[in-house]
Design a protein around this motif. Structure first.
Motif, PDB file in Angstrom:
ATOM      1  N   VAL A  54       3.533  12.326   3.040  1.00 52.84           N
ATOM      2  CA  VAL A  54       3.780  12.365   1.592  1.00 52.84           C
ATOM      3  C   VAL A  54       2.752  13.232   0.895  1.00 52.84           C
ATOM      4  O   VAL A  54       3.089  14.038   0.006  1.00 52.84           O
ATOM      5  N   ASP A  55       1.487  13.099   1.268  1.00 52.65           N
ATOM      6  CA  ASP A  55       0.448  13.907   0.616  1.00 52.65           C
ATOM      7  C   ASP A  55       0.632  15.386   0.900  1.00 52.65           C
ATOM      8  O   ASP A  55       0.456  16.233   0.008  1.00 52.65           O
ATOM      9  N   LYS A  56       0.978  15.735   2.150  1.00 49.67           N
ATOM     10  CA  LYS A  56       1.205  17.140   2.477  1.00 49.67           C
ATOM     11  C   LYS A  56       2.364  17.704   1.658  1.00 49.67           C
ATOM     12  O   LYS A  56       2.316  18.840   1.161  1.00 49.67           O
ATOM     13  N   TRP A  57       3.428  16.921   1.533  1.00 49.42           N
ATOM     14  CA  TRP A  57       4.583  17.388   0.745  1.00 49.42           C
ATOM     15  C   TRP A  57       4.206  17.594  -0.715  1.00 49.42           C
ATOM     16  O   TRP A  57       4.538  18.636  -1.305  1.00 49.42           O
ATOM     17  N   LYS A  58       3.531  16.643  -1.312  1.00 49.50           N
ATOM     18  CA  LYS A  58       3.198  16.766  -2.735  1.00 49.50           C
ATOM     19  C   LYS A  58       2.207  17.892  -2.986  1.00 49.50           C
ATOM     20  O   LYS A  58       2.276  18.575  -4.022  1.00 49.50           O
ATOM     21  N   MET A  59       1.283  18.112  -2.056  1.00 51.96           N
ATOM     22  CA  MET A  59       0.344  19.213  -2.236  1.00 51.96           C
ATOM     23  C   MET A  59       1.061  20.559  -2.208  1.00 51.96           C
ATOM     24  O   MET A  59       0.781  21.454  -3.019  1.00 51.96           O
ATOM     25  N   LYS A  60       1.999  20.709  -1.256  1.00 54.60           N
ATOM     26  CA  LYS A  60       2.732  21.970  -1.192  1.00 54.60           C
ATOM     27  C   LYS A  60       3.638  22.138  -2.401  1.00 54.60           C
ATOM     28  O   LYS A  60       3.773  23.244  -2.942  1.00 54.60           O
ATOM     29  N   ARG A  61       4.266  21.076  -2.857  1.00 56.84           N
ATOM     30  CA  ARG A  61       5.137  21.165  -4.036  1.00 56.84           C
ATOM     31  C   ARG A  61       4.343  21.594  -5.250  1.00 56.84           C
ATOM     32  O   ARG A  61       4.811  22.395  -6.065  1.00 56.84           O
ATOM     33  N   CYS A 107       0.827  -1.214   0.000  1.00 58.53           N
ATOM     34  CA  CYS A 107       0.000   0.000   0.000  1.00 58.53           C
ATOM     35  C   CYS A 107       0.857   1.258   0.000  1.00 58.53           C
ATOM     36  O   CYS A 107       0.545   2.232  -0.713  1.00 58.53           O
ATOM     37  N   ILE A 108       1.931   1.236   0.788  1.00 61.22           N
ATOM     38  CA  ILE A 108       2.823   2.398   0.809  1.00 61.22           C
ATOM     39  C   ILE A 108       3.482   2.581  -0.554  1.00 61.22           C
ATOM     40  O   ILE A 108       3.591   3.701  -1.081  1.00 61.22           O
ATOM     41  N   MET A 109       3.911   1.466  -1.151  1.00 66.46           N
ATOM     42  CA  MET A 109       4.538   1.538  -2.472  1.00 66.46           C
ATOM     43  C   MET A 109       3.556   2.053  -3.515  1.00 66.46           C
ATOM     44  O   MET A 109       3.899   2.889  -4.367  1.00 66.46           O
ATOM     45  N   PHE A 110       2.315   1.598  -3.464  1.00 68.49           N
ATOM     46  CA  PHE A 110       1.306   2.020  -4.424  1.00 68.49           C
ATOM     47  C   PHE A 110       1.001   3.508  -4.276  1.00 68.49           C
ATOM     48  O   PHE A 110       0.765   4.215  -5.256  1.00 68.49           O
ATOM     49  N   HIS A 111       1.028   3.987  -3.028  1.00 68.49           N
ATOM     50  CA  HIS A 111       0.668   5.380  -2.790  1.00 68.49           C
ATOM     51  C   HIS A 111       1.816   6.332  -3.094  1.00 68.49           C
ATOM     52  O   HIS A 111       1.601   7.409  -3.677  1.00 68.49           O
ATOM     53  N   THR A 112       3.033   5.980  -2.698  1.00 66.40           N
ATOM     54  CA  THR A 112       4.161   6.888  -2.886  1.00 66.40           C
ATOM     55  C   THR A 112       4.851   6.722  -4.222  1.00 66.40           C
ATOM     56  O   THR A 112       5.532   7.643  -4.684  1.00 66.40           O
ATOM     57  N   ARG A 113       4.725   5.550  -4.839  1.00 66.10           N
ATOM     58  CA  ARG A 113       5.420   5.221  -6.091  1.00 66.10           C
ATOM     59  C   ARG A 113       6.933   5.347  -5.920  1.00 66.10           C
ATOM     60  O   ARG A 113       7.652   5.611  -6.892  1.00 66.10           O
ATOM     61  N   SER A 114       7.433   5.168  -4.710  1.00 66.41           N
ATOM     62  CA  SER A 114       8.856   5.356  -4.461  1.00 66.41           C
ATOM     63  C   SER A 114       9.378   4.251  -3.558  1.00 66.41           C
ATOM     64  O   SER A 114       8.996   4.179  -2.385  1.00 66.41           O
ATOM     65  N   PRO A 115      10.266   3.368  -4.048  1.00 66.91           N
ATOM     66  CA  PRO A 115      10.883   2.361  -3.169  1.00 66.91           C
ATOM     67  C   PRO A 115      11.678   3.004  -2.032  1.00 66.91           C
ATOM     68  O   PRO A 115      11.737   2.457  -0.928  1.00 66.91           O
ATOM     69  N   PHE A 116      12.276   4.145  -2.283  1.00 70.18           N
ATOM     70  CA  PHE A 116      13.048   4.826  -1.251  1.00 70.18           C
ATOM     71  C   PHE A 116      12.156   5.242  -0.083  1.00 70.18           C
ATOM     72  O   PHE A 116      12.466   4.977   1.084  1.00 70.18           O
ATOM     73  N   LEU A 117      11.061   5.909  -0.374  1.00 72.96           N
ATOM     74  CA  LEU A 117      10.140   6.318   0.691  1.00 72.96           C
ATOM     75  C   LEU A 117       9.507   5.108   1.373  1.00 72.96           C
ATOM     76  O   LEU A 117       9.257   5.122   2.586  1.00 72.96           O
ATOM     77  N   LEU A 141       9.006   5.240  -9.102  1.00 75.24           N
ATOM     78  CA  LEU A 141       8.640   4.263 -10.133  1.00 75.24           C
ATOM     79  C   LEU A 141       8.039   4.935 -11.344  1.00 75.24           C
ATOM     80  O   LEU A 141       7.957   4.335 -12.417  1.00 75.24           O
ATOM     81  N   ALA A 142       7.608   6.205 -11.200  1.00 75.10           N
ATOM     82  CA  ALA A 142       7.048   6.927 -12.339  1.00 75.10           C
ATOM     83  C   ALA A 142       8.127   7.254 -13.351  1.00 75.10           C
ATOM     84  O   ALA A 142       7.881   7.280 -14.553  1.00 75.10           O
ATOM     85  N   GLY A 143       9.341   7.521 -12.814  1.00 78.05           N
ATOM     86  CA  GLY A 143      10.430   7.833 -13.730  1.00 78.05           C
ATOM     87  C   GLY A 143      10.211   9.109 -14.495  1.00 78.05           C
ATOM     88  O   GLY A 143      10.752   9.303 -15.574  1.00 78.05           O
ATOM     89  N   CYS A 144       9.415  10.049 -13.944  1.00 76.82           N
ATOM     90  CA  CYS A 144       9.059  11.258 -14.674  1.00 76.82           C
ATOM     91  C   CYS A 144      10.110  12.339 -14.538  1.00 76.82           C
ATOM     92  O   CYS A 144      10.187  13.236 -15.369  1.00 76.82           O
ATOM     93  N   GLY A 145      10.906  12.303 -13.463  1.00 75.67           N
ATOM     94  CA  GLY A 145      11.920  13.324 -13.270  1.00 75.67           C
ATOM     95  C   GLY A 145      11.344  14.663 -12.915  1.00 75.67           C
ATOM     96  O   GLY A 145      12.008  15.677 -13.060  1.00 75.67           O
ATOM     97  N   GLU A 146      10.095  14.714 -12.496  1.00 72.95           N
ATOM     98  CA  GLU A 146       9.470  15.979 -12.129  1.00 72.95           C
ATOM     99  C   GLU A 146       9.067  15.912 -10.672  1.00 72.95           C
ATOM    100  O   GLU A 146       8.391  14.996 -10.251  1.00 72.95           O
ATOM    101  N   ARG A 147       9.512  16.891  -9.892  1.00 73.06           N
ATOM    102  CA  ARG A 147       9.256  16.881  -8.471  1.00 73.06           C
ATOM    103  C   ARG A 147       7.757  16.995  -8.193  1.00 73.06           C
ATOM    104  O   ARG A 147       7.048  17.799  -8.799  1.00 73.06           O
ATOM    105  N   GLY A 148       7.320  16.175  -7.246  1.00 69.19           N
ATOM    106  CA  GLY A 148       5.921  16.226  -6.846  1.00 69.19           C
ATOM    107  C   GLY A 148       5.006  15.466  -7.745  1.00 69.19           C
ATOM    108  O   GLY A 148       3.805  15.449  -7.573  1.00 69.19           O
ATOM    109  N   ARG A 149       5.552  14.839  -8.793  1.00 68.09           N
ATOM    110  CA  ARG A 149       4.689  14.124  -9.714  1.00 68.09           C
ATOM    111  C   ARG A 149       5.006  12.648  -9.689  1.00 68.09           C
ATOM    112  O   ARG A 149       6.159  12.260  -9.632  1.00 68.09           O
ATOM    113  N   ALA A 150       3.986  11.813  -9.725  1.00 67.04           N
ATOM    114  CA  ALA A 150       4.148  10.365  -9.812  1.00 67.04           C
ATOM    115  C   ALA A 150       3.247   9.843 -10.899  1.00 67.04           C
ATOM    116  O   ALA A 150       2.382  10.542 -11.390  1.00 67.04           O
TER     117      ALA A 150
END
Length: 545
Positions: A342-349, A281-291, A439-448
């Motif tokens: 994570v959601d708070k960070w992405k919303m502010k970004r 669930c965390i992986m699905f939500h954050t799309r980041s193995p690091f997080l 995992l998105a591989g988009c290279g854009e901050r705040g985007r998955a």
């Protein structure tokens, strides 16, 4: 080992075992059978284990248990009465400490005006003879003596000096063992009725014996009035059910430990399954193995940190196995803290201009995330800590353990997840396309993957509309008549689409659901108000101090 067994047999055969600390200590691993009368849970019980028929059935069940123990050589044996003249006197198991044994001693004393030295070792009469001789007068006199012994024990438990107790109590008049606690229940002194009683058998305490006894209990081999076999009687009139709820068990480290060893692999598997589901669930939500990895570290490290505070700071050496359930609590609360952060960070970004640095985003997002997770953590922790006032030690300690785990999880979310978000944002800001960061591989901050880019989401300068910058309302987008809004709605991620779908259903059914909720609350309140108050006071599991 053989020498130790010989010493133990001599101790048991001398009669010193009955009423001794070795009999009562849980560490001795003696086999115990606990019995309960049919109407023990009623407000006005009338059935007593001291009734003639109940004593007879209890006696028959004990004899059946002794036969099983003798056949498998699981008990301490002593020479049977009258067998001393033979080259090898027959041996039989030491009689259990129970109401049946005390009743036999009493009747034997009433005949001979003296207590035989081996009165507790071998039965002086059969079960049928015991029932025939257990008249109303015998029951009344025995009940009076048992009451004196129970008062004796109560005074000892209250801290009265033993010498003073012996003066005030007539329990020693018949040389009865003063250990009356295991044969009567707490309400006996108030009602004169024995609803619960137990039989303590002098079994061996080696590991092989305990394992054999455990397997016998699991196979329902021990006799009970509702598990009749050939040679065992049952209650013909159906008035008694002594033994229907019989619990054959040893001390805390006996059957309890064996049962835990069998149940532990299954519980560990469930815990691992819970961990796997949470990680996915965390992986699905954050799309980041690091997080995901840092979030998992936050959850796992909260357990030993909480135990450190539990043991060394709070000074609580006892750790009941129910505290293992704190694993499920910390996985649930820990994942929630990660989602919020994570959601708070992405919303502010997304809300702030693209040229804002990671430090500026952190200054805006992390205080909000810390406050939101603090509110949920402190309320949950307080709810668990409130159970510390409960008198049952296991429940009280479980509440303290879970409260500490939740608190430590919040501390670790500040120390691990927040710095991880800063590192995550910097890497994506530098154009990293590594799947380790996203995992998105988009290279854009705040985007998955599956989420709209900053340019496709309508901006809002109103702080109250912050949520709308992430998940635009389809009706609002349609009313604006903007093509970009429609595109934004079409690019919403899977989570957003699912939430929007559930929202539509709940919104349409909001009034029926409100009515059903109010009706359920009223029905539960009505039923709860009809519950009678407890007929007995709470047992003193913990000292009043």
């Amino acid at each position: 080992v053989e020498g130790r067994l010989l010493e133990e047999n001599e101790f048991h055969c001398s009669g010193n075992w009955h009423g001794s600390d070795n009999m009562m200590s849980p560490g001795e691993l003696n086999l115990n059978s606990v019995w309960k009368t049919r109407d023990a849970d009623s407000d006005a019980p009338t059935v007593s284990v001291l009734d003639a028929d109940a004593l007879h059935e209890l006696c028959v069940a004990e004899e059946g248990t002794l036969r099983l123990l003798e056949e498998r050589n699981l008990c301490h044996k002593c020479p049977a009465e009258g067998g001393e003249s033979s080259p090898k006197p027959p041996e039989r198991c030491v009689q259990p400490y129970s109401l049946v044994g005390l009743a036999r001693v009493y009747l034997d004393f009433s005949d001979n005006n003296i207590v035989r030295p081996n009165a507790h070792l071998v039965p002086s009469m059969s079960c049928d003879e015991l029932r025939d001789r257990w008249t109303g007068d015998a029951k009344a006199q025995f009940t009076s003596i048992l009451t004196e012994c129970s008062n004796h024990m109560e005074m000892l438990f209250d801290g009265m000096p033993k010498e003073e107790v012996m003066v005030k109590s007539g329990c020693s008049a018949l040389a009865f063992p003063v250990m009356a606690a295991p044969v009567v229940d707490r309400q006996f002194l108030l009602t004169g009725i024995v609803k619960y009683t137990s039989s303590i058998f002098a079994t061996k305490r080696d590991h092989a014996t305990i394992r054999t006894l455990f397997e016998m209990d699991r196979s329902n081999l021990f006799p009970s009035p509702d598990r009749t076999t050939e040679g065992l009687s049952r209650f013909e009139d159906g008035l008694y059910e002594v033994g229907v709820n019989a619990l054959y068990a040893t001390g805390r480290l006996g059957f309890y430990e064996l049962y835990l060893r069998e149940a532990l692999p299954g519980d560990v598997a469930i815990s691992l399954a819970s961990m796997v589901v949470t990680v996915l669930c965390i992986m699905f939500h954050t799309r980041s193995p690091f997080l995901t990895l840092l979030g998992l570290a936050q959850i796992i490290f909260a357990l030993p940190l909480a135990y450190f505070v539990y043991y060394f700071v709070c000074g609580l050496p006892f750790f009941p196995f129910i505290n293992i359930n704190a694993v499920f609590v910390v996985f649930a609360l820990g994942a929630d803290d990660i989602f919020v952060s994570v959601d708070k960070w992405k919303m502010k970004r997304r809300k702030l201009p693209p040229h804002y640095t990671t430090e500026q985003v952190a200054a805006a997002a992390l205080p909000d995330a810390a406050y939101a997770t603090f509110v949920t953590s402190i309320t949950t922790s307080a709810a668990f800590f409130a159970s510390a006032v409960i008198k049952v030690p296991v429940i009280s300690l479980f509440g303290i353990c879970c409260g500490l785990v939740v608190a430590m999880d919040y501390v670790l979310s500040i120390l691990l997840v927040f710095p991880a978000l800063c590192i995550y944002d910097k890497r994506l800001g530098n154009g990293s396309k590594s799947l380790w960061w996203s995992l998105a591989g988009c290279g854009e901050r705040g985007r998955a993957c599956g989420t709209p880019s900053m340019s496709s989401v309508p901006n809002s300068n109103n702080e109250d509309d912050e949520e709308c910058t992430i998940l635009p309302d389809p009706e609002m987008a349609q009313s604006l008549g903007d093509a970009n809004s429609g595109d934004a709605g079409s690019k919403k991620g899977c989570c957003h689409r699912m939430l929007a779908f559930h929202y539509k259903i709940l919104h349409k059914l909001r009034w029926p659901l409100l009515i059903l909720s109010l009706a359920a609350i009223a029905a539960c309140a009505s039923v709860a108000m009809r519950f009678p108050p407890p007929a007995e006071p709470d047992p003193p599991f913990l000292p009043k101090s």
